[in-house]
Write a protein that holds these residues in place. Structure first.
Motif, mmCIF file in Angstrom:
data_model
loop_
_atom_site.group_PDB
_atom_site.id
_atom_site.type_symbol
_atom_site.label_atom_id
_atom_site.label_comp_id
_atom_site.label_asym_id
_atom_site.label_seq_id
_atom_site.Cartn_x
_atom_site.Cartn_y
_atom_site.Cartn_z
ATOM 1 N N GLN A 75 0.600 -1.063 -0.086
ATOM 2 C CA GLN A 75 0.021 0.026 0.107
ATOM 3 C C GLN A 75 0.745 1.232 0.086
ATOM 4 N N LEU A 76 2.075 1.177 0.220
ATOM 5 C CA LEU A 76 2.877 2.169 0.196
ATOM 6 C C LEU A 76 2.637 3.324 1.270
ATOM 7 N N ASP A 77 2.116 2.449 2.560
ATOM 8 C CA ASP A 77 1.743 3.310 3.610
ATOM 9 C C ASP A 77 3.054 3.661 4.300
ATOM 10 N N TYR A 78 3.627 4.946 4.214
ATOM 11 C CA TYR A 78 4.853 5.327 4.368
ATOM 12 C C TYR A 78 5.344 5.223 5.774
ATOM 13 N N THR A 79 4.205 5.752 6.614
ATOM 14 C CA THR A 79 4.470 5.606 8.160
ATOM 15 C C THR A 79 4.554 4.394 8.811
ATOM 16 N N VAL A 80 3.791 3.411 8.205
ATOM 17 C CA VAL A 80 3.637 2.101 8.760
ATOM 18 C C VAL A 80 5.109 1.349 8.190
ATOM 19 N N ILE A 81 5.418 1.590 6.996
ATOM 20 C CA ILE A 81 6.629 0.933 6.654
ATOM 21 C C ILE A 81 7.906 1.395 7.542
ATOM 22 N N MET A 82 8.053 2.691 7.733
ATOM 23 C CA MET A 82 9.226 3.225 8.629
ATOM 24 C C MET A 82 8.969 2.720 9.838
ATOM 25 N N GLY A 83 7.666 2.885 10.729
ATOM 26 C CA GLY A 83 7.575 2.430 11.886
ATOM 27 C C GLY A 83 7.972 0.916 12.071
ATOM 28 N N THR A 84 7.326 0.083 11.265
ATOM 29 C CA THR A 84 7.581 -1.352 11.450
ATOM 30 C C THR A 84 9.144 -1.706 10.986
ATOM 31 N N THR A 85 9.597 -1.069 10.091
ATOM 32 C CA THR A 85 10.909 -1.536 9.573
ATOM 33 C C THR A 85 12.120 -0.989 10.786
ATOM 34 N N VAL A 86 11.772 0.200 11.263
ATOM 35 C CA VAL A 86 12.791 0.693 12.478
ATOM 36 C C VAL A 86 12.594 -0.107 13.803
ATOM 37 N N PHE A 87 11.326 -0.804 13.993
ATOM 38 C CA PHE A 87 11.152 -1.585 15.104
ATOM 39 C C PHE A 87 11.730 -2.822 14.803
ATOM 40 N N TYR A 88 11.543 -3.564 13.789
ATOM 41 C CA TYR A 88 12.068 -4.656 13.645
ATOM 42 C C TYR A 88 13.360 -4.650 13.351
ATOM 43 N N GLY A 89 14.157 -3.436 12.926
ATOM 44 C CA GLY A 89 15.557 -3.650 12.782
ATOM 45 C C GLY A 89 16.160 -3.333 13.975
ATOM 46 N N ALA A 90 15.514 -2.549 14.970
ATOM 47 C CA ALA A 90 15.993 -2.669 16.434
ATOM 48 C C ALA A 90 15.781 -3.898 16.977
ATOM 49 N N PHE A 91 14.688 -4.716 16.804
ATOM 50 C CA PHE A 91 14.561 -5.795 17.521
ATOM 51 C C PHE A 91 15.588 -7.024 16.891
ATOM 52 N N THR A 144 2.882 -4.211 -9.048
ATOM 53 C CA THR A 144 1.912 -4.096 -8.106
ATOM 54 C C THR A 144 0.794 -2.854 -7.974
ATOM 55 N N PHE A 145 0.097 -2.918 -7.177
ATOM 56 C CA PHE A 145 -0.896 -2.039 -7.009
ATOM 57 C C PHE A 145 -0.677 -0.507 -7.175
ATOM 58 N N LYS A 146 0.472 0.075 -6.282
ATOM 59 C CA LYS A 146 0.630 1.499 -6.132
ATOM 60 C C LYS A 146 1.734 1.791 -7.550
ATOM 61 N N GLN A 147 2.614 0.799 -8.233
ATOM 62 C CA GLN A 147 3.374 1.267 -9.092
ATOM 63 C C GLN A 147 2.597 1.084 -10.145
ATOM 64 N N ARG A 148 1.418 0.204 -10.273
ATOM 65 C CA ARG A 148 0.545 0.353 -11.471
ATOM 66 C C ARG A 148 -0.048 1.502 -11.894
ATOM 67 N N LEU A 149 -0.728 2.069 -10.608
ATOM 68 C CA LEU A 149 -1.586 3.382 -10.454
ATOM 69 C C LEU A 149 -0.323 4.658 -10.964
ATOM 70 N N ALA A 150 0.616 4.481 -10.172
ATOM 71 C CA ALA A 150 1.656 5.383 -10.723
ATOM 72 C C ALA A 150 1.841 5.579 -12.084
ATOM 73 N N LYS A 151 2.161 4.275 -12.856
ATOM 74 C CA LYS A 151 2.207 4.284 -14.285
ATOM 75 C C LYS A 151 1.060 4.696 -14.957
ATOM 76 N N MET A 152 -0.189 4.236 -14.724
ATOM 77 C CA MET A 152 -1.344 4.894 -15.142
ATOM 78 C C MET A 152 -1.424 6.265 -15.056
ATOM 79 N N THR A 153 -1.177 6.791 -13.987
ATOM 80 C CA THR A 153 -1.016 8.341 -13.924
ATOM 81 C C THR A 153 -0.199 9.088 -14.924
ATOM 82 N N SER A 154 1.058 8.474 -15.203
ATOM 83 C CA SER A 154 2.077 9.246 -15.793
ATOM 84 C C SER A 154 2.043 8.845 -17.168
ATOM 85 N N GLY A 155 1.047 7.904 -17.616
ATOM 86 C CA GLY A 155 1.125 7.433 -19.071
ATOM 87 C C GLY A 155 2.084 6.467 -19.445
ATOM 88 N N GLU A 156 2.691 5.877 -18.466
ATOM 89 C CA GLU A 156 3.679 4.932 -19.126
ATOM 90 C C GLU A 156 3.322 3.520 -19.376
#
Lengths: 310, 516
Positions: free
Chosen positions: A272-288, B396-408
Motif C-alpha cells: 500500500q506504500l503506507d509510508y508511516t507504517v513502513i518506517m515504523g515497522t522497519t525501524v522497530f524490526y531493525g531494532a529488534f 503491483t498496486f501502487k506502481q501500476r497506479l503510478a504508471k497509469m497516472t504518468s501514462g507509462e
C-alpha cells in the motif's frame, strides 16, 4: 563485560539509524505514493491530501521531520488506517507475532537439537537418512505450502471426528497456536537440525571427548555434559537472527491462519506504500533484530568463557 | 482478546458468523472509500434513503421527499434514532456533509456531493463550509439546494458519504472518531459492540433502530479477518463461517466438495484502456480498430476466466444500468465488432501506413494471477492474428497506479465499478476532465454529450446522449471491453434473505434470517 555491551549497543543504534535512512530513501524512490488509489481524485482534493499529510514538502525536509519524530518515539498515523497510530499498531500486534515467533522457535530449537543429535548418533543409518531427507524438504518447501497443507490437515481431522477439535484459523487459545507455530518453525527446525548434526559430528572427534571416554565417564554424561554443550554453540549463534527472522517472517502464516500479528501490517504496508507504517515497522524490526544479535553475543560470553576474555 | 468459538449459523440465537477479507481501514463515513468499510457501514448506519432487496430506492431515515430542478427536500421520520437513544435530525446530515466537503477532511469521495450548491467551491477552499447548499429547515426537514438539475440525486444519497453524523458526538471524540467501536454512533440496523483490530468484530442488533422489529438477526460475528481465499474456504468447510467468496483455484475445491456454488454479477466492467496521448502508437485510431476486430468476446469469459458469473464484454455500460423505461443496453444495444479478420487486417495496413511500423506495445497489468492470465491471452491473440508484439508489464498496486497516472503504458487492463445508480457513473469516465480517464482520451463531442447528460433531467435526452457516447466509444475504439465481472461464492443454506447488490452494502445481511 560492561564496556563490551555498551560498545555493542552504541553500534546497534548506528545500525538502526542506517536501516531507517536506507528504508526512507528506498521508499521514496519507489513509484507511487500512499495517496494514490483506484479512483483518482481531482487536483484540489489531491492537494488537500498532500498538505494534510505533509507530502507536499521536499523529501529532505520530510526526512528530518521523520527523524525528529522518531527520536521522540512518534511514528505518526497510518495512511491506510487513518484512525490508528503506528505506535498503537506495533503495540497491539507485535506481542501476537512475538508469541507466535517464540513458540515457533521453541519447536524449532527443541526439534532441531533433538533431530540433529539423533542424526549424529545414528550417522549414516536409517534415522539419519530419513531425517536428512525431511530436512531438505523443510528447507526448500516454501512456508505457504506448509501452511496450506497444515490447515487442510486440520480441516480433514475435524471432519473425521465430526466436530471442530482444533481450530483451523484464528487466534486466542493454545489450540489456535499449535499448527501455525509448527508451520512457522519448520524451516528453522530444518536449518538447526543440519547445524546441530555437523556440529555434533565435529565435537565427537575432538580430543576432550576421547579423554572423557578414557576417564571412564558414562556415555550419557559425555553426551549431555560435553558433546551437547559444545555442539550447541553454533545453534545459539544462529538463534538470535533466527528469532528475529521468524518473528518478522510470519506474514504467510498470519495470512493463512487469520492471525492478527504485525507481519501482515509489515508486508501490506509495502504493497500500500503506507509510508508511516513502513518506517515504523522497519525501524522497530531493525531494532529488534539488532537487540537479538547483541543479546546472543552476551549470552555467548556466559556459555563460552573463551569469548569473554577476548 | 475475545475468543469466539461460534458456529457459522445458530438458529436459536439468530447469530451469523462471517469473515472479512481485510481489516476495515476507515469507518468514518465521510472518508471511507473501500468496499469492506462500505459494507460494514451499510449495516451500522443509514442514510436518507436505502435500497430494498430488489435494488429500488426506498425511504431510510427520510420518510418522503420531493425534487425539482433547484432543490431536493427530505422529511425525516420521527422514530429514527441513534444508538444512544437520541433522534436523528436534519442537522446531523448537514454536519456530516459539511465535513465531507471541508478541504481539511481531504475526503476522496467529496466529488460525489458535487451536485450540491457550493460543494465544489468549498472543497477547493474558495468558500467557507457554512455556505454548503444543505440546510436544516427544522429538526426533521432537510433542504438541499442543487448546483445544477440532478435527476438522480436521490439515488446518489444512498451512498455512505451521505450518511449522517451527530456533531456533539463527533466533536467529543476529536481525532479518535471511528477509531474504536465506542467512538462511533450507530443509526442502522446493527451496532458495533466489539472491534479487535485485524482480528474480529461483533455487530449486534440495534434496539434503537426504527425498523428493528423487522430485523431477524440478533448478531453478526466477524470472527476472522484474512485475505486468503483458501483459508476462508477451509473455515467454511469447517463450519465456522457462513459465507465466502471463491476464486479460480478454490472454485475447483468447492466443486469437489459438492458445495452449492452461487454466482453474482457484480456490475463492474473490465476493459482494455488505450493510451491516447499524442505520440503513442495507440493514439492511432486505425491500430485500435484493427485490434477491435480480432477478439472473440466469448473466449475471454469461457476459456480464459472460466468461472461462472462473468458476462461477455460488449460495452463500457454494463447490462444492469437503467435506460429510459428498460435497461439501457436493451434500448441502446452495444455496437459489436465481432471477429472479422479481414477488417482487422485492412485497418492494420492503414495503421502501418500512418505509423511506419508497429513497435512492440506494452500491456500494463496488475500482479494478480487472473490479470496475468488475461494478459497472456491477449498477447497470444495479437501476435497470432495481427503479428503485433505485446510486452506484459506486471506491476503491483501502487506502481501500476503510478504508471497509469504518468501514462507509462500503451494499453492497461482496467476496470470500473459503479459509485451510484445512474448511467453517468460510467458515462463520464472518458470525459476529458475526469482524472480517472487515465488514457487521456479527449473528444469535445464526447465531453458535450456528458455535459448534456449531467445537466438535463429528461430521461430520453440523457439516454440518447449516452447512447451516442456508447457509439463513439465503439467508433473510435476508445476501449476494448473484456468482460462484466461475476463472482462465485458459498452461502450457508440455512440463511435466507441475503441481498447481493451492485451498489450499496454487499452482501447485505440486514434482512437475513436463519432457518432451522
Amino acid at each position: 563485560m560492561l564496556a563490551y555491551t555498551l560498545k555493542r549497543l552504541f553500534a546497534g543504534v548506528i545500525t538502526v539509524w542506517f536501516i531507517a535512512t536506507a528504508t526512507f530513501i528506498a521508499m521514496h524512490q519507489v513509484p507511487g505514493d500512499p495517496l494514490m488509489n483506484d479512483k483518482a481524485v481531482s487536483a484540489e482534493i489531491r492537494a488537500n491530501l498532500e498538505a494534510k499529510y505533509g507530502l507536499d514538502k521536499p523529501v529532505t525536509e520530510q526526512y528530518f521531520i521523520f527523524l525528529g519524530n522518531m527520536l521522540s518515539g512518534d511514528f505518526g498515523i497510518s495512511f491506510t488506517q487513518q484512525n490508528r497510530r503506528v505506535n498503537d499498531i506495533i503495540r497491539d500486534h507485535f506481542p501476537i507475532s512475538a508469541i507466535l515467533g517464540l513458540l515457533a522457535i521453541f519447536f524449532a530449537a527443541t526439534g532441531g537439537v533433538l533431530w540433529g543429535a539423533l542424526t549424529a548418533i545414528y550417522r549414516n543409518r536409517l534415522p539419519d537418512i530419513v531425517i536428512m531427507f525431511l530436512v531438505i524438504l523443510g528447507i526448500s518447501v516454501p512456508s505457504f505450502v506448509f501452511a496450506a497443507l497444515g490447515q487442510l490437515f486440520l480441516v480433514n481431522l475435524n471432519s473425521l471426528f465430526g466436530q471442530s477439535i482444533i481450530p483451523v484459523a484464528g487466534w486466542g487459545t493454545i489450540w489456535h497456536m499449535l499448527m501455525p507455530s509448527m508451520v512457522l518453525g519448520l524451516g528453522t527446525m530444518a536449518l538447526l537440525t543440519r547445524l546441530m548434526r555437523s556440529s555434533m559430528l565435529e565435537v565427537v572427534n575432538e580430543d576432550y571427548i576421547k579423554t572423557a571416554r578414557a576417564k571412564g565417564l558414562s556415555p550419557t554424561r559425555i553426551f549431555f555434559r560435553h558433546q551437547l554443550r559444545n555442539a550447541i554453540l553454533p545453534v545459539i549463534t544462529v538463534l538470535g537472527p533466527q528469532i528475529a527472522a521468524i518473528t518478522t517472517g510470519g506474514f504467510v502464516v498470519e495470512l493463512v491462519f487469520a492471525i492478527p500479528g504485525l507481519g501482515r501490517y509489515f508486508v501490506q504496508a509495502v504493497q500500500q506504500l503506507d509510508y508511516t507504517v513502513i518506517m515504523g515497522t522497519t525501524v522497530f524490526y531493525g531494532a529488534f533484530l539488532v537487540l537479538m544479535v547483541i543479546i546472543v553475543d552476551i549470552l555467548y560470553g556466559f556459555i563460552d568463557p573463551r569469548v569473554r576474555l577476548s | 482478546m475475545a475468543i469466539h468459538a461460534s458456529d457459522a449459523v445458530d438458529f436459536e440465537s439468530q447469530t451469523l458468523t462471517i469473515a472479512l477479507t481485510q481489516e476495515p481501514p476507515q469507518l468514518n463515513s465521510t472518508k471511507a472509500t473501500d468496499q469492506v468499510s462500505g459494507t460494514l457501514l451499510g449495516h451500522l448506519m443509514q442514510g436518507l434513503v436505502r435500497y430494498d432487496r430488489r435494488g429500488k430506492v426506498i425511504p431510510g431515515v427520510a420518510e418522503r421527499w420531493e425534487m425539482d430542478e433547484k432543490t431536493a427536500t427530505f422529511w425525516l421520520r420521527e422514530d429514527a434514532k441513534w444508538s444512544d437513544g437520541k433522534p436523528v435530525t436534519a442537522h446531523d446530515f448537514v454536519f456530516a456533509w459539511q465535513r465531507v466537503v471541508d478541504p481539511k477532511t481531504a475526503s476522496e469521495y467529496a466529488f460525489i456531493l458535487a451536485p450540491i450548491l457550493n460543494a465544489a467551491e468549498i472543497n477547493e477552499g474558495k468558500l467557507p463550509v457554512s455556505q454548503l447548499g444543505a440546510v436544516a429547515l427544522d429538526d426533521r426537514t432537510l433542504q438541499v439546494n442543487l448546483a445544477r438539475p440532478t435527476a438522480y440525486f436521490v439515488k446518489l444519497a444512498v451512498f455512505i458519504t451521505f450518511y449522517p453524523i451527530r456533531q456533539d458526538f463527533f466533536e467529543s471524540r476529536g481525532d479518535q472518531y471511528a477509531a474504536e467501536a465506542k467512538d462511533l454512533l450507530y443509526n442502522g440496523p446493527f451496532k458495533l459492540t466489539e472491534w479487535t483490530h485485524s482480528a474480529s468484530l461483533k455487530m449486534v442488533k440495534n434496539e434503537h433502530y426504527w425498523d428493528s422489529e423487522n430485523i431477524s438477526l440478533n448478531a453478526i460475528n466477524v470472527d476472522y479477518i484474512t485475505a486468503d481465499t483458501r483459508a476462508r474456504l477451509n473455515l467454511y468447510t469447517d463450519g465456522k463461517i457462513a459465507f465466502t467468496r471463491l476464486d479460480g483455484e478454490t472454485y475447483k475445491d468447492a466443486l469437489s466438495q459438492r458445495f452449492r456454488i452461487r454466482r453474482f454479477t457484480t456490475g463492474s466492467t473490465f476493459f482494455l484502456e488505450y493510451n491516447h496521448r499524442p505520440g503513442k502508437p495507440t493514439d492511432n485510431r486505425n491500430l485500435r480498430k484493427a485490434i477491435q476486430s480480432v477478439f472473440d468476446p466469448d473466449e475471454m469469459v469461457n476459456r480464459v476466466l472460466a468461472t461462472p458469473g462473468n458476462l461477455r464484454g460488449e460495452s463500457l455500460f454494463p447490462v444492469w444500468i437503467n435506460g429510459v423505461n428498460d435497461k439501457f443496453r436493451k434500448e441502446y444495444p452495444a455496437p459489436q465488432a465481432g471477429y472479422n479478420i479481414k477488417e482487422a487486417k485492412r485497418y492494420l495496413e492503414l495503421a502501418v501506413k500512418e505509423l511506419g511500423s508497429i513497435p512492440p506495445l506494452v500491456l500494463l497489468v496488475s500482479d494478480s494471477p487472473t490479470a496475468t492470465k488475461q494478459g497472456e491471452y491477449i498477447q497470444g491473440v495479437l501476435l497470432n492474428k495481427l503479428g503485433i508484439e505485446l510486452k506484459i508489464d506486471v506491476q503491483t498496486f501502487k506502481q501500476r497506479l503510478a504508471k497509469m497516472t504518468s501514462g507509462e503504458f500503451d494499453i492497461v487492463g482496467a476496470g470500473w465499478g459503479p459509485d451510484f445508480d445512474d448511467i453517468l457513473t460510467f458515462g463520464d469516465l472518458f470525459a476529458s476532465w475526469n482524472m480517472n480517464n487515465r488514457g487521456r482520451y479527449n473528444n469535445p463531442e464526447y465531453d458535450r454529450l456528458v455535459r448534456l447528460t449531467m445537466n438535463s433531467t429528461d430521461p430520453k435526452t440523457r439516454m440518447d446522449a449516452m447512447g451516442k457516447a456508447q457509439q463513439i466509444l465503439f467508433d473510435d475504439a476508445v476501449i476494448l471491453p473484456q468482460y462484466e465481472q461475476g463472482v462465485i461464492y458459498l452461502l450457508n443454506p440455512k440463511i435466507k434473505g441475503v441481498a447481493r447488490r451492485v451498489i450499496g452494502p454487499d452482501p447485505d445481511f440486514t434482512y437475513a434470517r436463519i432457518v432451522p
